[in-house]
Design a protein around this motif. Structure first.
Motif, PDB file in Angstrom:
ATOM      1  N   LEU A  36      11.924  -0.004  -4.544  1.00 56.53           N
ATOM      2  CA  LEU A  36      12.470   1.176  -3.872  1.00 56.53           C
ATOM      3  C   LEU A  36      12.086   1.174  -2.395  1.00 56.53           C
ATOM      4  CD1 LEU A  36      11.760   3.985  -6.476  1.00 56.53           C
ATOM      5  CD2 LEU A  36      13.929   2.912  -5.979  1.00 56.53           C
ATOM      6  N   GLU A  37      10.831   0.813  -2.142  1.00 59.53           N
ATOM      7  CA  GLU A  37      10.309   0.779  -0.777  1.00 59.53           C
ATOM      8  C   GLU A  37      11.091  -0.233   0.070  1.00 59.53           C
ATOM      9  OE1 GLU A  37       7.348   2.688   1.459  1.00 59.53           O
ATOM     10  OE2 GLU A  37       7.646   2.872  -0.675  1.00 59.53           O
ATOM     11  N   GLN A  54      14.375   1.059   0.935  1.00 57.30           N
ATOM     12  CA  GLN A  54      14.302   2.353   1.622  1.00 57.30           C
ATOM     13  C   GLN A  54      14.994   3.460   0.842  1.00 57.30           C
ATOM     14  OE1 GLN A  54      13.681   3.399   5.288  1.00 57.30           O
ATOM     15  NE2 GLN A  54      12.027   1.920   5.188  1.00 57.30           N
ATOM     16  N   LEU A  55      14.732   3.503  -0.472  1.00 58.37           N
ATOM     17  CA  LEU A  55      15.360   4.554  -1.283  1.00 58.37           C
ATOM     18  C   LEU A  55      14.434   5.751  -1.400  1.00 58.37           C
ATOM     19  CD1 LEU A  55      16.882   2.314  -4.068  1.00 58.37           C
ATOM     20  CD2 LEU A  55      18.157   3.633  -2.394  1.00 58.37           C
ATOM     21  N   ALA A  73       0.767   4.006  -2.876  1.00 56.55           N
ATOM     22  CA  ALA A  73       0.489   5.419  -2.606  1.00 56.55           C
ATOM     23  C   ALA A  73       1.565   6.300  -3.239  1.00 56.55           C
ATOM     24  CB  ALA A  73       0.412   5.655  -1.105  1.00 56.55           C
ATOM     25  N   ALA A  74       2.823   5.837  -3.189  1.00 60.21           N
ATOM     26  CA  ALA A  74       3.921   6.602  -3.801  1.00 60.21           C
ATOM     27  C   ALA A  74       3.747   6.681  -5.319  1.00 60.21           C
ATOM     28  CB  ALA A  74       5.259   5.970  -3.440  1.00 60.21           C
ATOM     29  N   LEU A  87       0.830  -1.208   0.000  1.00 54.82           N
ATOM     30  CA  LEU A  87       0.000   0.000   0.000  1.00 54.82           C
ATOM     31  C   LEU A  87       0.862   1.256   0.000  1.00 54.82           C
ATOM     32  CD1 LEU A  87      -3.053  -0.575   2.348  1.00 54.82           C
ATOM     33  CD2 LEU A  87      -2.995  -0.585  -0.130  1.00 54.82           C
ATOM     34  N   ASN A  88       1.956   1.241   0.789  1.00 51.61           N
ATOM     35  CA  ASN A  88       2.864   2.388   0.790  1.00 51.61           C
ATOM     36  C   ASN A  88       3.453   2.618  -0.593  1.00 51.61           C
ATOM     37  OD1 ASN A  88       2.757   3.226   3.507  1.00 51.61           O
ATOM     38  ND2 ASN A  88       3.987   1.459   4.095  1.00 51.61           N
ATOM     39  N   LYS A  90       5.299   0.243 -12.922  1.00 50.50           N
ATOM     40  CA  LYS A  90       5.626   1.324 -11.987  1.00 50.50           C
ATOM     41  C   LYS A  90       5.507   0.844 -10.545  1.00 50.50           C
ATOM     42  CE  LYS A  90       4.068   5.060 -14.995  1.00 50.50           C
ATOM     43  NZ  LYS A  90       5.305   5.817 -15.221  1.00 50.50           N
ATOM     44  N   PHE A 115       0.916   6.543  -6.946  1.00 54.23           N
ATOM     45  CA  PHE A 115      -0.195   7.455  -7.223  1.00 54.23           C
ATOM     46  C   PHE A 115       0.254   8.908  -7.104  1.00 54.23           C
ATOM     47  CE2 PHE A 115      -3.117   3.787  -6.015  1.00 54.23           C
ATOM     48  CZ  PHE A 115      -3.392   3.510  -7.345  1.00 54.23           C
ATOM     49  N   GLN A 116       1.146   9.185  -6.142  1.00 58.05           N
ATOM     50  CA  GLN A 116       1.668  10.552  -6.034  1.00 58.05           C
ATOM     51  C   GLN A 116       2.504  10.912  -7.263  1.00 58.05           C
ATOM     52  OE1 GLN A 116       3.541  11.099  -2.087  1.00 58.05           O
ATOM     53  NE2 GLN A 116       2.027  12.701  -1.862  1.00 58.05           N
ATOM     54  N   ASP A 117       3.298   9.942  -7.723  1.00 59.34           N
ATOM     55  CA  ASP A 117       4.097  10.171  -8.935  1.00 59.34           C
ATOM     56  C   ASP A 117       3.198  10.530 -10.112  1.00 59.34           C
ATOM     57  OD1 ASP A 117       6.544   9.691  -7.840  1.00 59.34           O
ATOM     58  OD2 ASP A 117       6.661   7.590  -8.466  1.00 59.34           O
TER      59      ASP A 117
END
Lengths: 142, 124
Positions: free
Chosen positions: B119-120, B123-124, B7-8, B3-4, B112, B10-12
């Motif tokens: 990346l998550e 932790q990038l 959400a990232a 989910l995190n 994507k 979707f922000q992109d």
């Protein structure tokens, strides 16, 4: 009997009318104008804290100070969405998440009416206000 | 974590989060974008000249997406995503409301998402 010229005009009209039916394609769905990396860096800052709730509270307070009304807040996912009415609707989503063991990263993205906000100064203004609310310095995220 | 990462993404893509429910694994978000097309406007102008009436054209679209995660085994989670869009014209009438059924678009989204999960995880 329809003359040749009338027939041509009618045909053209039919052609135009049918072209009215074709709507714009799906390209806006996954589109973003700026490069993703550039967008991410202008929209993100990191703070030296590990307190997610405190950061979220500061985000909410800052948004309220800037005239936003909160639509939705989720502490587990770390998101806050808010709307401000200033001629058009401005919608913003802020996501707070821990990075490493000492920092929290805050990322905001906004749209103004039908346009994504892609001006770094707008985001800078938000982070300046947030930084004051948190009593912490905002660091650029590499 | 999925989910995190979602959400990232979707922000992109410029979406704003409308609703989220972490226990159920749901995120709903939307964005409003331009929906004008040059061809349609040209057609409307010509048709307007002939008929003498202003012809409405598509103006903006609301793009909505819901993402639902569901654990399918101890090690894996299924992610299902649905896009839809509602197009409004210059009179603010709905001219089109549709589910997006373009496999390529969904494929691009999942690419994507996998990048973001990576990346998550690092932790990038």
């Amino acid at each position: 009997m329809i003359s040749f010229r009338t027939a041509i005009v009618l045909l053209c009209l039919i052609g135009i009318a049918s072209s009215l039916g074709c709507a714009v394609g799906n390209e806006q769905v996954l589109a973003s104008a700026e490069s993703q990396l550039k967008l991410r860096s202008m929209q993100s800052r990191s703070f030296d804290t590990t307190d997610k709730i405190k950061t979220l509270r500061a985000v909410i307070a800052t948004l309220q100070d800037l005239g936003f009304v909160i639509d939705k807040a989720d502490d587990e996912l770390g998101t806050v969405s808010a709307t401000k009415a200033k001629r058009y609707l401005i919608r913003i989503t802020v996501i707070v998440k821990p990075r490493g063991k000492t920092r929290m990263v805050v990322r905001a993205n906004a749209q103004y009416d039908i346009h994504p906000v892609e001006n770094p100064r707008q985001y800078q203004a938000f982070f300046d206000a947030l930084s004051k609310a948190m009593f912490l310095q905002a660091h650029e995220v590499d | 974590m999925i989910l995190n990462a979602a959400a990232a993404v979707f922000q992109d893509l410029g979406f704003n989060i409308d609703e989220s429910e972490t226990d159920l694994g749901v995120i709903v978000c939307s964005k409003k974008r331009d929906a004008t097309s040059a061809g349609q406007i040209a057609g409307a102008i010509i048709l307007g000249l002939f008929s003498g009436v202003a012809v409405p054209v598509d103006k903006h679209q609301l793009i909505r997406v819901s993402l639902i995660t569901c654990p399918i085994s101890e090690k894996s989670i299924a992610v299902r995503v649905t896009f839809q869009r509602i197009i409004y014209n210059t009179y603010n009438q709905v001219t089109k409301a549709e589910s997006i059924k373009d496999p390529e678009l969904y494929q691009q989204f999942y690419e994507k998402l996998s990048q973001s999960v990576f990346l998550e995880a690092h932790q990038l």
